[in-house]
Motif scaffolding. Structure first.
Motif, short mmCIF file in Angstrom:
data_model
loop_
_atom_site.label_atom_id
_atom_site.label_comp_id
_atom_site.label_asym_id
_atom_site.label_seq_id
_atom_site.Cartn_x
_atom_site.Cartn_y
_atom_site.Cartn_z
N THR A 118 4.08 -8.55 3.12
CA THR A 118 4.88 -8.56 1.91
C THR A 118 6.35 -8.32 2.22
OG1 THR A 118 2.99 -7.67 0.66
CG2 THR A 118 5.16 -7.48 -0.37
N ARG A 119 7.22 -9.11 1.58
CA ARG A 119 8.67 -8.96 1.72
C ARG A 119 9.16 -7.78 0.89
NH1 ARG A 119 12.47 -12.73 3.17
NH2 ARG A 119 10.88 -13.10 4.77
N LEU A 120 9.96 -6.89 1.49
CA LEU A 120 10.54 -5.77 0.76
C LEU A 120 11.86 -6.19 0.13
CD1 LEU A 120 9.89 -2.83 3.28
CD2 LEU A 120 8.36 -3.82 1.56
N GLU A 121 12.31 -5.42 -0.84
CA GLU A 121 13.53 -5.72 -1.58
C GLU A 121 14.64 -4.74 -1.18
OE1 GLU A 121 12.39 -5.50 -5.64
OE2 GLU A 121 11.04 -7.25 -5.53
N LYS A 122 15.85 -5.29 -1.01
CA LYS A 122 16.97 -4.50 -0.49
C LYS A 122 17.87 -3.99 -1.61
CE LYS A 122 20.71 -4.87 2.96
NZ LYS A 122 21.45 -5.83 3.84
N ASP A 123 18.32 -2.69 -1.51
CA ASP A 123 19.28 -2.18 -2.48
C ASP A 123 20.68 -2.17 -1.88
OD1 ASP A 123 19.61 0.06 -0.86
OD2 ASP A 123 18.58 1.44 -2.21
N GLU A 124 21.65 -1.65 -2.62
CA GLU A 124 23.05 -1.73 -2.20
C GLU A 124 23.36 -0.88 -0.97
OE1 GLU A 124 25.72 0.28 -4.99
OE2 GLU A 124 23.96 1.15 -5.96
N PHE A 125 22.50 0.08 -0.64
CA PHE A 125 22.75 0.94 0.51
C PHE A 125 21.97 0.52 1.75
CE2 PHE A 125 23.57 3.73 -3.19
CZ PHE A 125 24.91 3.99 -2.96
N GLY A 126 21.24 -0.56 1.65
CA GLY A 126 20.50 -1.04 2.81
C GLY A 126 19.08 -0.53 2.92
N TYR A 127 18.56 0.05 1.84
CA TYR A 127 17.17 0.49 1.82
C TYR A 127 16.28 -0.64 1.31
CZ TYR A 127 18.69 5.30 2.56
OH TYR A 127 19.24 6.44 3.09
N TRP A 128 15.25 -0.95 2.06
CA TRP A 128 14.27 -1.96 1.69
C TRP A 128 13.01 -1.26 1.20
CZ3 TRP A 128 15.37 -7.27 2.61
CH2 TRP A 128 16.52 -7.52 3.36
N SER A 129 12.50 -1.68 0.03
CA SER A 129 11.32 -1.00 -0.50
C SER A 129 10.52 -1.90 -1.42
CB SER A 129 11.72 0.27 -1.24
OG SER A 129 12.53 -0.04 -2.36
N LYS A 130 9.27 -1.54 -1.59
CA LYS A 130 8.39 -2.22 -2.55
C LYS A 130 7.11 -1.41 -2.68
CE LYS A 130 6.81 -6.84 -3.87
NZ LYS A 130 7.80 -6.93 -4.98
N GLU A 131 6.59 -1.39 -3.91
CA GLU A 131 5.30 -0.74 -4.16
C GLU A 131 4.20 -1.79 -4.04
OE1 GLU A 131 4.03 2.69 -7.11
OE2 GLU A 131 4.14 0.77 -8.17
N ILE A 132 3.18 -1.47 -3.27
CA ILE A 132 2.09 -2.41 -3.00
C ILE A 132 0.77 -1.76 -3.42
CG2 ILE A 132 0.89 -3.74 -1.21
CD1 ILE A 132 3.50 -3.75 0.36
N ALA A 133 -0.06 -2.55 -4.11
CA ALA A 133 -1.33 -2.04 -4.64
C ALA A 133 -2.44 -2.12 -3.59
CB ALA A 133 -1.72 -2.82 -5.89
N ASN A 134 -3.51 -1.37 -3.87
CA ASN A 134 -4.75 -1.39 -3.07
C ASN A 134 -4.51 -0.93 -1.62
OD1 ASN A 134 -6.26 -2.41 -5.28
ND2 ASN A 134 -5.47 -4.47 -4.83
N ILE A 135 -3.74 0.13 -1.47
CA ILE A 135 -3.49 0.72 -0.15
C ILE A 135 -4.18 2.09 -0.09
CG2 ILE A 135 -1.76 1.53 1.49
CD1 ILE A 135 -1.67 -1.46 1.09
N LYS A 136 -4.91 2.34 0.95
CA LYS A 136 -5.60 3.60 1.13
C LYS A 136 -5.04 4.36 2.34
CE LYS A 136 -9.99 1.77 -0.67
NZ LYS A 136 -11.43 1.54 -0.35
N ALA A 137 -5.33 5.65 2.38
CA ALA A 137 -4.95 6.43 3.55
C ALA A 137 -5.63 5.87 4.78
CB ALA A 137 -5.35 7.89 3.36
N GLY A 138 -4.89 5.81 5.88
CA GLY A 138 -5.43 5.27 7.12
C GLY A 138 -5.09 3.83 7.38
N VAL A 139 -4.57 3.12 6.36
CA VAL A 139 -4.19 1.72 6.55
C VAL A 139 -3.07 1.62 7.59
CG1 VAL A 139 -2.98 -0.21 5.42
CG2 VAL A 139 -4.92 0.88 4.28
N ARG A 140 -3.24 0.73 8.56
CA ARG A 140 -2.23 0.53 9.60
C ARG A 140 -1.19 -0.48 9.12
NH1 ARG A 140 -5.93 3.68 11.79
NH2 ARG A 140 -6.18 3.70 14.05
N TYR A 141 0.09 -0.19 9.40
CA TYR A 141 1.18 -1.09 8.98
C TYR A 141 2.34 -0.99 9.96
CZ TYR A 141 3.83 3.00 7.45
OH TYR A 141 4.53 4.17 7.42
N ARG A 142 3.24 -1.95 9.88
CA ARG A 142 4.49 -1.93 10.62
C ARG A 142 5.48 -2.84 9.92
NH1 ARG A 142 2.29 -4.92 16.17
NH2 ARG A 142 1.76 -6.94 15.23
#
Length: 612
Positions: free
Chosen positions: A38-62
């Motif tokens: 999933t592509r994250l969204e950038k704000d004016e200070f350079g922070y990229w973020s997005k809320e993603i559904a159906n994520i559980k503890a232990g899920v591997r990401y990068r």
């Protein structure tokens, strides 16, 4: 406002946030095939973020930067497969705490025990460390200081090569193991101080620079470029580390932080990072109605670190005081090379006992410059002292503990000085029974060139000292295993006696027996040729009276006359008593004014006075 970064789980949704101001795109990628990149969204200070559904503890990401290389999350809270692999989502609310009755311990009452998780127990984990807490309670310790646990490469390291500041080392038991240990400590009335490193990151697995200007070329440190606390974009770098400190204190119930080598936190801005850190922690204290300690390590001997905000200081609660250690070590061992060149006289120890700093604006022959300023205005509980720690042991070529360097009698003398002193005492694990296993420097890097560089660097480091022998290979697993504590000390009469001696002195300290020294309102009498130091409190302590202690660093019996201004002197303790396997001359139980005291070689004695 401190921007939160990392993977923040809420129910079955997870907010992924990362700071990467110069990147054109940032995607979050998952190891699981059923989760879509999933592509994250950038704000004016350079922070990229997005809320993603159906994520559980232990899920591997990068995170994938600019559609090319994928890297772990800089704010990862779990690296189960090591520093180069996937980060894992953590449920911050997955632990039910049992320390609701914990009220903390005052700084002035702390008796600290520094330990390394990997070598404290045979298993080397957070949970196995719980098995050692009853030993600490029996000893009388009421605080542990844990060497750094931020995720580092491999499973063997002092911790100062950590590269994921938010992730508790997975091989130690990760975030859940750490919470279990802290919880168990609090239930046994033991405070927890965590050693954190905000002056550098380790070299292997350090991907911060891929994300943004976390480092600056304006300043350099012994580890390379400095962390960017005062250059362009530094607001966000500061926020990253400030939030890290608050995370340990708030989410893990840590009671205080030991700040590694703050002299290497370079910030020439008007609002120093350390001051901002203290103020952020102050706000958390108000919110949580709890007291949190900040203890600095600094080689500057500068009270600005401790002074309050209104005087231009940083407001840090306390700092390690190396002068105290060095003054005792040189007298006890006779070592005078390297930085020990600056010490070796009884007067140095007398000054350290009176005020903490020996170098308080005077010239240092070793550093070839004037060092420090006066600490006399500071309360004694602003200084943490020791007779050994991980640095002073592990940075010896062969990692010898003090028990391997001096006699049994000298061990008791040194312990007596530390525990009777007006400062906050800190023991290094195993010290209380005279552990003989070395504490060596060890790593488990995966980069061959880096391993060779570390080996070469260690060899070069010892050129200023006269130590002889072969430098143990820091990469070898045997080096690590040799550094583990032996827990069979009860089978050794000498070690068992030393433990009981420590236990006794700690109990006296906790009872307030040495309180007359706490304000550092003392007279010191130096007999340099006899290697003798006499310390006497100027004021009487209620129920105790005047305290008089004598330290004999010589190998000869020394004779002194008791002061004549009071009628009687009553012995509190003597390291040469038979109960401590002493060699005689322990001094009479009661001495009259002007009567002579014969003091055994390499020993200390403590008397109190009462008028007849």
């Amino acid at each position: 406002m401190i921007k939160a970064t990392g993977a923040m789980l809420s129910g079955h949704n997870c907010q992924f946030t990362v700071w990467a101001p110069f990147r054109k795109s940032v995607d979050v990628e998952f190891e699981a095939a059923d989760l879509v990149t999933t592509r994250l969204e950038k704000d004016e200070f350079g922070y990229w973020s997005k809320e993603i559904a159906n994520i559980k503890a232990g899920v591997r990401y990068r995170f994938i930067l600019d559609g090319q290389q994928a890297y772990p999350d800089p704010a990862s809270k779990a690296q189960p497969d090591g520093v180069h692999s996937w980060s894992a989502v953590v449920d911050e609310h997955d632990y039910v705490w049992g320390d609701s009755r914990w009220e903390g311990i005052a700084l002035s009452d702390l008796i600290i025990y520094e330990l390394h998780i990997g070598t404290f127990t045979p298993s080397g984990t957070f949970e196995s460390a719980i098995s050692g807490l009853d030993h600490l309670v029996e000893l009388g310790v009421n605080a542990i200081e844990i060497m750094p646990i931020a995720q580092f490469p491999g499973n063997r390291n002092w911790g100062y090569d950590g590269v994921y500041p938010y992730a508790a080392q997975d091989s130690y038991g990760g975030h859940t193991g750490l919470k279990k240990l802290v919880d168990a400590c609090h239930q046994k009335n033991i405070a927890v101080i965590l050693d954190v490193v905000y002056n550098h990151l380790g070299p292997e697995g350090n991907y911060l620079a891929e994300y943004g200007p976390y480092f600056t070329g304006k300043h350099s440190t012994p580890w390379g470029k400095a962390l960017n606390f005062d250059d362009a974009y530094s607001d966000h770098v500061r926020a990253f580390f400030l939030r890290n400190a608050l995370t340990w204190l708030n989410d893990y119930h840590i009671d205080g932080l030991r700040l590694d080598a703050v002299h290497a936190i370079i910030d020439h801005g008007a609002y120093h990072f350390l001051k901002e850190l203290r103020q952020c922690v102050d706000e958390l204290q108000i919110k949580n109605r709890r007291r949190y300690f900040l203890i600095a390590e600094s080689e500057l001997n500068d009270v600005k670190i401790l002074e309050p905000y209104e005087k231009g200081g940083y407001g840090i609660d306390a700092q390690w005081t190396d002068d105290f250690h060095h003054a005792i070590h040189t007298l006890a061992t006779g070592e005078d090379d390297g930085y020990y060149l600056d010490y070796g006289k009884i007067e140095h120890l007398a000054k350290a006992f009176r005020q903490g700093f020996v170098y308080d604006g005077i010239y240092s022959p070793f550093r070839k410059k004037t060092v420090g300023n006066s600490p006399r205005i500071m309360a004694s509980n602003r200084f943490v002292v020791c007779i050994q720690n991980h640095d002073q042991t592990g940075n010896r070529m062969l990692g010898e503990r003090i028990a391997e360097l001096v006699s049994f009698e000298m061990l008791k003398l040194m312990a007596g000085i530390m525990l009777i002193s007006p400062y906050v005492p800190m023991l290094f694990m195993g010290e209380e029974y005279g552990e003989r296993h070395p504490f060596l420097y060890f790593i488990s890097h995966g980069d061959h060139d880096l391993i060779e560089a570390v080996r070469k660097g260690r060899s070069n480091e010892f050129r200023v000292f006269k130590w002889k022998g072969q430098v143990p290979d820091p990469q070898a697993e045997e080096t690590y295993n040799r550094s583990k504590l032996k827990w069979d000390f009860h089978q050794d009469p000498g070690q068992k006696t030393l433990f009981t001696y420590y236990q006794y002195l700690i109990s006296l300290r906790k009872q307030g027996m040495f309180s007359a020294f706490l304000k550092r309102n003392v007279d010191t009498e130096v007999h340099e040729s006899q290697k003798l130091l006499i310390v006497r409190s100027k004021d009487a302590s209620p129920g105790i009276g005047i305290l008089l202690t004598v330290f004999n660093f010589s190998k000869e019996i020394q004779h002194i006359k008791m002061p004549a201004f009071l009628e009687r002197w009553y012995k509190i303790c003597a390291s040469s008593d038979e109960r401590w396997r002493g060699k005689g001359c322990p001094g009479k139980t009661i001495l009259q004014k002007g009567e002579e005291l014969a003091l055994a070689p390499e020993s200390m004695v403590l008397y109190k006075s009462e008028n007849s």
